[in-house]
Design a protein around this motif. Structure first.
Motif, mmCIF file in Angstrom:
data_model
loop_
_atom_site.group_PDB
_atom_site.id
_atom_site.type_symbol
_atom_site.label_atom_id
_atom_site.label_comp_id
_atom_site.label_asym_id
_atom_site.label_seq_id
_atom_site.Cartn_x
_atom_site.Cartn_y
_atom_site.Cartn_z
ATOM 1 N N HIS A 136 0.796 -1.236 0.000
ATOM 2 C CA HIS A 136 0.000 0.000 0.000
ATOM 3 C C HIS A 136 0.825 1.280 0.000
ATOM 4 O O HIS A 136 0.374 2.302 -0.502
ATOM 5 C CB HIS A 136 -1.030 0.000 1.145
ATOM 6 N N ASP A 137 2.037 1.246 0.549
ATOM 7 C CA ASP A 137 2.852 2.469 0.549
ATOM 8 C C ASP A 137 3.986 2.414 -0.472
ATOM 9 O O ASP A 137 4.971 3.142 -0.344
ATOM 10 C CB ASP A 137 3.418 2.728 1.959
ATOM 11 N N HIS A 139 -6.532 4.571 0.241
ATOM 12 C CA HIS A 139 -6.242 4.044 1.576
ATOM 13 C C HIS A 139 -6.099 5.112 2.658
ATOM 14 O O HIS A 139 -5.980 4.780 3.838
ATOM 15 C CB HIS A 139 -5.050 3.068 1.553
ATOM 16 N N ASP A 193 -4.143 0.746 8.736
ATOM 17 C CA ASP A 193 -2.987 1.635 8.616
ATOM 18 C C ASP A 193 -2.887 2.564 9.828
ATOM 19 O O ASP A 193 -1.827 2.739 10.413
ATOM 20 C CB ASP A 193 -3.148 2.444 7.317
#
Ligand SMILES: [Fe+2]
Ligand SMILES: [Fe+2]
Ligand SMILES: [Fe+2]
Length: 428
Positions: free
Chosen positions: A60-61, A108, A133
């Protein structure tokens, strides 16, 4: 047997993501562990779907290489963190087999009350990912975070009540927070991610995505890797390498500068000759490549990747190896790397023409630095090799240019969404 296994690719990705920034070490792993547990408590998902969402969450990052949002990302109040979300989305959409799920990464960091208006098919998972997160950010910022208060304060605003309920249920069943705090989640995550199974073409895509996402920090570096792989492939074809040797040369070329993830952008893009101190930092990329790859890739490929700056007379780096210690594929990559640097534009130079390139490599060969056989092959087939290189690299370079363009368009739209909260069309 596959030259690189799915497990190795997952481990290379994990290790590389952990090098983005010290503050983000294991962040992607913890977040995907939390999401996995949340989804495992719900009905309606197949094991394959849960695994795909978990793997997406691990990435996701991935867009965080590009920009300076890290300070903001690790604070709780995320004001404008669209940059890395958009890059992550574009990498997944255009460079990975996860194109269908890329929206999860795009949204996200979007608060539930805004996400709700978008009608995205992946809104729910993106919302779960957002909560996972933020829980991890709380855990990073405090030894004793009040997760109860976090989910209670923001339930129905920042996070959906559904996501909050899913987390609470999963924590009761699996003791997520406890496993994260004592580190035992990592072993379990290893077992979860061991089930990932990629085809050979998916493996190639993931590795390319990883390399390109790192290289996006510097335009010259991304062009360099794409060109080096192609030049190495073309020379390999003309030097009677076996199919196996061509294959390890290809992957060695693809991974050769992966260690540049640790090289500061100011050095990668310096518009001048590097100082001695800067040059030493630059040279470290070879050691960093070795550090990332050594446990996860077979020695044949590793050695091709980490020996591309060695010279036949022992004057290269990092080990100062000599002609008899180097294999033909290793020598070919060293030449391909030089040709790619010479024919590419850099912050300090324009591309060199054919005559200059051939003069330089012929001189290097005569001086005992690089392989004369390889240089002979390049000299003989230069036009043919470079025509094919141009054709092969053009497609990749277009994708790269397109991602940059799409980034700008998407950024404008999403930032205005952040302010107005209106529904927008995210397809650009
Ligand atoms: Fe993020
Ligand atoms: Fe994150
Ligand atoms: Fe290099």
């Amino acid at each position: 047997m596959d030259i690189i296994s799915s497990k190795n690719v997952v481990n290379i990705i994990r290790k590389t993501l952990n090098l983005i920034d010290d503050r983000l070490i294991h962040h992607g792993e913890r977040v995907c562990y939390i999401l996995h547990k949340m989804l495992s408590c719900e009905n309606g998902y197949t094991n394959d779907q849960i695994l795909s969402y978990t793997f997406t969450a691990l990435l996701h990052d991935i867009g965080a290489y590009k920009n300076e949002e890290l300070d903001k990302m690790i604070q709780f109040e995320t004001i404008n963190v669209w940059g890395h979300s958009i890059y992550g989305y574009l990498f997944l959409k255009y460079l990975s087999p996860l194109d269908d799920l890329a929206e999860i990464v795009l949204y996200h960091h979007l608060d539930y009350y805004k996400l709700n208006k978008l009608n995205s098919p992946f809104g729910k998972i993106a919302g779960y990912l957002n909560l996972a997160d933020r829980i991890d950010v709380c855990l990073m910022n405090s030894d004793n975070p009040d997760i109860e208060k976090l989910v209670k304060d923001y339930s129905g605003v920042k996070f959906s009540q559904e996501a909050v309920a899913a987390f609470k249920r999963a924590d009761e069943v699996f003791h997520i927070i406890k496993h994260i705090k004592n580190g035992s989640y990592l072993e379990e995550l290893n077992r979860i991610l061991e089930k990932v199974n990629f085809s050979q073409s998916e493996i190639e895509m993931y590795l390319k995505m990883l390399i390109y996402s790192i290289d996006f920090r510097s335009e010259y570096t991304v062009m360099h890797t794409i060109t080096t792989v192609s030049v190495a492939d073309e020379i390999g074809k003309r030097m009677n390498l076996t199919e196996y040797e061509r294959s390890i040369l290809h992957y060695g070329a693809l991974l050769h500068d992966i260690g540049k993830i640790s090289t500061p952008i100011s050095i990668l893009e310096a518009p001048r000759k590097l100082t001695d101190e800067e040059m030493n930092i630059m040279k470290n990329h070879v050691l960093m490549s070795e550090h990332i790859l050594k446990d996860y890739i077979q020695p044949d490929i590793l050695e091709i990747a980490v020996r591309h700056h060695e010279k036949l007379d022992g004057s290269g780096y990092y080990r100062g190896l000599k002609n008899e210690q180097l294999t033909l594929p290793q020598k070919i990559l060293a030449v391909a790397d030089i040709i790619s640097a010479l024919c590419g534009k850099r912050s300090y130079k324009e591309p060199f023409n054919k005559e200059t390139i051939l003069n330089i490599i012929t001189k290097d060969s005569a001086n005992g630095k690089i392989c004369p056989k390889t240089v002979g092959c390049v000299t003989c087939y230069y036009d043919e090799i470079m025509d094919n290189v141009n054709k092969n690299t053009n497609k990749q370079l277009h994708i790269y240019a397109d991602i940059k363009l799409k980034y700008g368009n998407l950024y404008k739209k999403l930032v205005s969404l952040d302010l107005s909260g209106k529904v927008i069309n995210y397809n650009v």
